[in-house]
Each structure stands twice: as C-alpha cells, then as structure tokens.
Design an enzyme around this catalytic site. Sequence first.
Site, PDB file in Angstrom:
ATOM      1  N   LEU A   1       0.828  -1.207   0.000  1.00  0.00           N
ATOM      2  CA  LEU A   1       0.000   0.000   0.000  1.00  0.00           C
ATOM      3  C   LEU A   1       0.860   1.255   0.000  1.00  0.00           C
ATOM      4  O   LEU A   1       1.869   1.329   0.706  1.00  0.00           O
ATOM      5  CB  LEU A   1      -0.906  -0.009   1.238  1.00  0.00           C
ATOM      6  CG  LEU A   1      -1.816   1.209   1.407  1.00  0.00           C
ATOM      7  CD1 LEU A   1      -2.898   1.217   0.344  1.00  0.00           C
ATOM      8  CD2 LEU A   1      -2.436   1.214   2.795  1.00  0.00           C
ATOM      9  N   HIS A   2       0.455   2.235  -0.774  1.00  0.00           N
ATOM     10  CA  HIS A   2       1.115   3.545  -0.770  1.00  0.00           C
ATOM     11  C   HIS A   2       0.121   4.582  -1.263  1.00  0.00           C
ATOM     12  O   HIS A   2      -0.730   4.308  -2.101  1.00  0.00           O
ATOM     13  CB  HIS A   2       2.384   3.538  -1.633  1.00  0.00           C
ATOM     14  CG  HIS A   2       2.173   3.086  -3.035  1.00  0.00           C
ATOM     15  ND1 HIS A   2       2.001   1.755  -3.376  1.00  0.00           N
ATOM     16  CD2 HIS A   2       2.096   3.779  -4.191  1.00  0.00           C
ATOM     17  CE1 HIS A   2       1.839   1.655  -4.687  1.00  0.00           C
ATOM     18  NE2 HIS A   2       1.883   2.875  -5.212  1.00  0.00           N
ATOM     19  N   GLN A   3       0.228   5.766  -0.695  1.00  0.00           N
ATOM     20  CA  GLN A   3      -0.629   6.883  -1.095  1.00  0.00           C
ATOM     21  C   GLN A   3       0.230   7.932  -1.784  1.00  0.00           C
ATOM     22  O   GLN A   3       1.264   8.341  -1.267  1.00  0.00           O
ATOM     23  CB  GLN A   3      -1.331   7.508   0.100  1.00  0.00           C
ATOM     24  CG  GLN A   3      -2.091   8.771  -0.271  1.00  0.00           C
ATOM     25  CD  GLN A   3      -3.277   9.016   0.601  1.00  0.00           C
ATOM     26  OE1 GLN A   3      -4.367   8.614   0.245  1.00  0.00           O
ATOM     27  NE2 GLN A   3      -3.073   9.648   1.733  1.00  0.00           N
TER      28      GLN A   3
END
Length: 179
Positions: A138-140
């Site tokens: 996950l990464h934003q």
Amino acid sequence: MPQSEDPADFTGDADGFERLWTPHRMVYIQGDRPDPEGGDGCPFCAAPGKPDEEGLVVHRGEHCFVVMNLFPYNPGHVLVCPYRHVALYVDLTDDETAEFTALTKGAVRALESASAPMGFNLGMNQGAVAGAGVAAHLHQHVVPRWGGDSNFLPIVARTKAMPMLLEDVRGRLAEHWPA
C-alpha cells in the site's frame, strides 16, 4: 486470398478518436512485480533499510514513512507507505491508519512550505487493475500541482521536464517537514 489495402478492413469503422499507441508501457504493465510477501523485491520494504538520502526517505514515523516517487508526475511527488507489507488500506491497523493520515497531512504541509504548490492530487490505487505499480505494498500518492504543470512533452516526446533532482527535492522536503 489477397489482403485489402483499405485500413478500415483491418481496424473496423472509424470512430473519430486519435490514438497514441504506447507499446513501451507493456514493459511496465507486464514487468516483474514485488513478492506479495515483501522482502528484497519490494521497493517499499527496501527503502527504510537504507540511509534516508540513499533510500530517498523524506520522513520516518513509528508505523509509516514518506518516500520520494522514483517516477514522479511533478517535483515533490511523494508516497506515504506503512512499514508493514500490506496491500489494502482496510488491512491497516488503527495505529497505522492514524499515522498514514498524519503523514499525508505532513507531506502536504512540507510541500506547501517548500514549494508553494497551487493544489494537490492525493490518492491510492489498490490492485494492479486500478493502476497500482506496486500493488502488493500500500502507498498513497501526494502530488503537488501548479497551473500549467502539464504540457505536450510527455505525449509527443515521451519526456517529462523535471526542474529539480529527486535528491534535492528530498532534502528540501525533509528540511521543511512540520515539527
């Protein structure tokens, strides 16, 4: 049977769309993907194990960190990532979720202080079909935007004009990270 010379025989009826064919993107689409379990193959698992300058880490928290995007849309494009190798936002713990949000806000504030953007794009692409280049971790994205920051170069020349080096932007953002 001889083949037709009429392009419509091969492509169907014209629909009025101009198409820019980008077969070079297949390398990215079909490229090696990080191990779903994490480890050396995952760039977001590897970055925190390096010195900040080498790993392009802007800020470290207890559960999450902020790192420069190696393929930025604009100068200052950063990614907020949990240390834990997890693919989905809903799988974060409450503590990870709180820090993930706080670091996203911190990235916006650091970018405002360092480079005065006129706006931001914030977002997560979960799953390869949603556009996640590294779907297993996950990464934003936090992308600063300025009026006129998009032009014809990426389309015509497959080139993005970047006025600052990643290392320079990382140092500036780290310097401007909110206390």
